[in-house]
Design an enzyme around this catalytic site. Structure first.
Site, PDB file in Angstrom:
ATOM      1  N   GLY A  10      90.675  68.508  35.803  1.00  0.00           N
ATOM      2  CA  GLY A  10      90.482  69.583  34.826  1.00  0.00           C
ATOM      3  C   GLY A  10      89.003  69.861  34.583  1.00  0.00           C
ATOM      4  CG  ASP A  43     103.433  63.171  35.053  1.00  0.00           C
ATOM      5  OD1 ASP A  43     103.204  63.112  33.825  1.00  0.00           O
ATOM      6  OD2 ASP A  43     104.155  64.027  35.582  1.00  0.00           O
ATOM      7  CB  THR A  69      94.454  72.777  27.419  1.00  0.00           C
ATOM      8  OG1 THR A  69      94.673  73.252  28.755  1.00  0.00           O
ATOM      9  CG2 THR A  69      93.954  71.352  27.515  1.00  0.00           C
ATOM     10  CG  ASP A 109      87.881  74.631  17.696  1.00  0.00           C
ATOM     11  OD1 ASP A 109      88.804  74.277  18.454  1.00  0.00           O
ATOM     12  OD2 ASP A 109      87.220  75.670  17.891  1.00  0.00           O
ATOM     13  CE1 TYR A 131      95.485  71.771  22.676  1.00  0.00           C
ATOM     14  CE2 TYR A 131      94.175  72.723  20.902  1.00  0.00           C
ATOM     15  CZ  TYR A 131      94.241  72.044  22.097  1.00  0.00           C
ATOM     16  OH  TYR A 131      93.095  71.639  22.729  1.00  0.00           O
ATOM     17  CE  LYS A 135      94.099  68.248  22.210  1.00  0.00           C
ATOM     18  NZ  LYS A 135      93.707  67.259  23.220  1.00  0.00           N
TER      19      LYS A 135
HETATM   20  N1  NAP Z   1      88.892  73.838  26.894  1.00  0.00           N
HETATM   21  C1  NAP Z   1      88.634  73.995  25.605  1.00  0.00           C
HETATM   22  O1  NAP Z   1      88.147  75.046  25.161  1.00  0.00           O
HETATM   23  C2  NAP Z   1      88.923  72.870  24.639  1.00  0.00           C
HETATM   24  C3  NAP Z   1      88.627  73.037  23.278  1.00  0.00           C
HETATM   25  C4  NAP Z   1      88.911  71.994  22.411  1.00  0.00           C
HETATM   26  C5  NAP Z   1      89.446  70.804  22.884  1.00  0.00           C
HETATM   27  N2  NAP Z   1      89.728  70.684  24.208  1.00  0.00           N
HETATM   28  C6  NAP Z   1      90.328  69.433  24.681  1.00  0.00           C
HETATM   29  O2  NAP Z   1      89.467  68.867  25.668  1.00  0.00           O
HETATM   30  C7  NAP Z   1      90.236  68.223  26.676  1.00  0.00           C
HETATM   31  C8  NAP Z   1      89.834  68.749  28.050  1.00  0.00           C
HETATM   32  O3  NAP Z   1      90.089  70.147  28.127  1.00  0.00           O
HETATM   33  P1  NAP Z   1      89.944  70.907  29.508  1.00  0.00           P
HETATM   34  O4  NAP Z   1      89.573  72.314  29.206  1.00  0.00           O
HETATM   35  O5  NAP Z   1      89.116  70.111  30.439  1.00  0.00           O
HETATM   36  O6  NAP Z   1      91.472  70.882  30.023  1.00  0.00           O
HETATM   37  P2  NAP Z   1      92.054  71.342  31.440  1.00  0.00           P
HETATM   38  O7  NAP Z   1      91.013  71.957  32.282  1.00  0.00           O
HETATM   39  O8  NAP Z   1      93.286  72.127  31.140  1.00  0.00           O
HETATM   40  O9  NAP Z   1      92.477  69.957  32.126  1.00  0.00           O
HETATM   41  C9  NAP Z   1      93.612  69.271  31.735  1.00  0.00           C
HETATM   42  C10 NAP Z   1      93.770  68.053  32.628  1.00  0.00           C
HETATM   43  O10 NAP Z   1      94.939  67.356  32.205  1.00  0.00           O
HETATM   44  C11 NAP Z   1      95.707  67.019  33.353  1.00  0.00           C
HETATM   45  N3  NAP Z   1      97.095  66.883  32.943  1.00  0.00           N
HETATM   46  C12 NAP Z   1      97.877  67.821  32.377  1.00  0.00           C
HETATM   47  N4  NAP Z   1      99.114  67.312  32.133  1.00  0.00           N
HETATM   48  C13 NAP Z   1      99.079  66.027  32.559  1.00  0.00           C
HETATM   49  C14 NAP Z   1     100.041  64.979  32.609  1.00  0.00           C
HETATM   50  N5  NAP Z   1     101.294  65.135  32.161  1.00  0.00           N
HETATM   51  N6  NAP Z   1      99.675  63.788  33.134  1.00  0.00           N
HETATM   52  C15 NAP Z   1      98.421  63.587  33.612  1.00  0.00           C
HETATM   53  N7  NAP Z   1      97.479  64.542  33.600  1.00  0.00           N
HETATM   54  C16 NAP Z   1      97.804  65.748  33.085  1.00  0.00           C
HETATM   55  C17 NAP Z   1      95.474  68.190  34.301  1.00  0.00           C
HETATM   56  O11 NAP Z   1      95.810  67.815  35.619  1.00  0.00           O
HETATM   57  P3  NAP Z   1      96.215  68.935  36.744  1.00  0.00           P
HETATM   58  O12 NAP Z   1      95.373  70.145  36.481  1.00  0.00           O
HETATM   59  O13 NAP Z   1      95.919  68.250  38.034  1.00  0.00           O
HETATM   60  O14 NAP Z   1      97.667  69.214  36.542  1.00  0.00           O
HETATM   61  C18 NAP Z   1      93.972  68.390  34.118  1.00  0.00           C
HETATM   62  O15 NAP Z   1      93.265  67.458  34.893  1.00  0.00           O
HETATM   63  C19 NAP Z   1      91.710  68.486  26.333  1.00  0.00           C
HETATM   64  O16 NAP Z   1      92.200  67.375  25.620  1.00  0.00           O
HETATM   65  C20 NAP Z   1      91.644  69.679  25.408  1.00  0.00           C
HETATM   66  O17 NAP Z   1      92.742  69.711  24.514  1.00  0.00           O
HETATM   67  C21 NAP Z   1      89.458  71.673  25.104  1.00  0.00           C
END
Ligand code: NAP
Length: 295
Positions: A10, A43, A69, A109, A131, A135
């Site tokens: 991700g 997974d 997410t 946030d 969500y 969290k």
């Molecule tokens: N992006 C934002 O704006 C934002 C804001 C606030 C907080 N966050 C938090 O920050 C963290 C990282 O966000 P991100 O944007 O990097 O997320 P992302 O790009 O959507 O990546 C999510 C990751 O989780 C993996 N995943 C999903 N379901 C899974 C499962 N059942 N088992 C194992 N792995 C799984 C995905 O693997 P695959 O893709 O290989 O399936 C991917 O590697 C998350 O916790 C998110 O809630 C993000």
């Protein structure tokens, strides 16, 4: 340090893995549905595989950027939201800590109701959607681990990434195709440059930090202003942007409107996340030079 990064395919996970390796740590990363060379399949639903990963890697620290997410998706299936964003991560955390590892989780946030941002770490949460509720439950579980638990709350993460799906990528693609794009005019957050978030995470871990930390960019910025900054950096037609109030957007999940994060505790440690203009410019440079997805 020996590190396991669950969700390294991700956005944030990709930067964490790169940063850990750059700093000379031994780091193993996992994917679920998006395989990448050098990553192992894992997974969160598969308990045996989690146990095996912990046994094989013997991590000192487990980083969990993985999660479900998609905020509106979480709203349509709150049970799945809780399972993927709270219950399964907490099961992994318990296993990791039982083996003597520290556990690092990422929150949002969206744990706040957005009535009175910017928020500090000790402001009371009040999530408006599934969500955010999941969290918050994740936060509580990881904080209950004491010294072994670290939670970073972040916001609107952008930057170069492996899958090319964050807001900036989507906006650039659609505007380049000449499409008009609706953007909320009243959702204020703290856009966060992903590579800096990874460096800050590592900085906290290396300092032995535990507990709850805000880790987001320095500006409180509404989404339409962020979109205009993207247009300026990527030389796109801002006239195609259609700023609209949240009430007119028909989003499935309620959004906190004023939910910027105050990350001054992090900055006081010398861990800095750059502002939007600087971050977008770094992103554009990285897309030209690096091996990230291109819009
Ligand atoms: N992006 C934002 O704006 C934002 C804001 C606030 C907080 N966050 C938090 O920050 C963290 C990282 O966000 P991100 O944007 O990097 O997320 P992302 O790009 O959507 O990546 C999510 C990751 O989780 C993996 N995943 C999903 N379901 C899974 C499962 N059942 N088992 C194992 N792995 C799984 C995905 O693997 P695959 O893709 O290989 O399936 C991917 O590697 C998350 O916790 C998110 O809630 C993000």
């Amino acid at each position: 340090m020996r590190a396991l990064v669950v969700g390294a395919s991700g956005q944030l996970g990709g930067h964490l893995l790169a940063e850990l390796r750059r700093a000379g740590h031994l780091a193993v990363g996992t994917f679920q549905r998006h395989p990448r060379p050098g990553l192992c399949a894992l997974d969160l639903e598969e308990e045996e595989a989690l146990a095996a990963a912990l046994r094989d890697v013997e991590p000192d620290v487990v980083f969990l950027p993985a999660g479900w997410t998609w905020v509106d998706g979480n709203e349509t299936d709150p049970e799945r939201a809780d399972r993927l964003n709270a219950a399964l991560p907490l099961r992994l955390a318990a296993r990791a800590v039982a083996r003597g590892a520290r556990f690092v989780a990422f929150s949002s946030d969206y744990v706040f109701d957005g009535a009175a941002g910017p928020y500090r770490e000790d402001d009371p949460p009040g999530p408006l959607n599934a969500y955010g509720r999941a969290k918050r439950r994740l936060e509580e579980g990881v904080l209950a681990l004491g010294e072994a638990g670290l939670v970073l709350r972040t916001s609107t993460v952008y930057g170069p990434e492996l899958q090319g799906k964050n807001f900036v990528y989507q906006l650039v693609r659609r505007l380049r195709a000449g499409e008009a794009v609706q953007v909320p005019s009243d959702q204020v957050a703290s856009p966060t440059y992903g590579p800096d978030l990874a460096v800050a995470t590592l900085g906290l871990v290396e300092r032995g930090a535990s507990g709850l930390w805000h880790a987001a960019g320095p500006e409180a910025m509404d989404r339409a202003s962020f979109a205009r900054a993207v247009c300026a950096e990527f030389e796109l037609d801002a006239g195609l942007l259609r700023p609209l109030p949240t009430a007119a957007l028909g989003q499935k999940a309620r959004r906190p409107l004023s939910a910027a994060l105050d990350s001054s505790r992090l900055r006081a440690l010398g861990l800095r996340i750059r502002g939007v203009r600087e971050g977008l410019s770094a992103m554009r440079r990285a897309l030209v030079e690096g091996s990230w997805a291109c819009p």
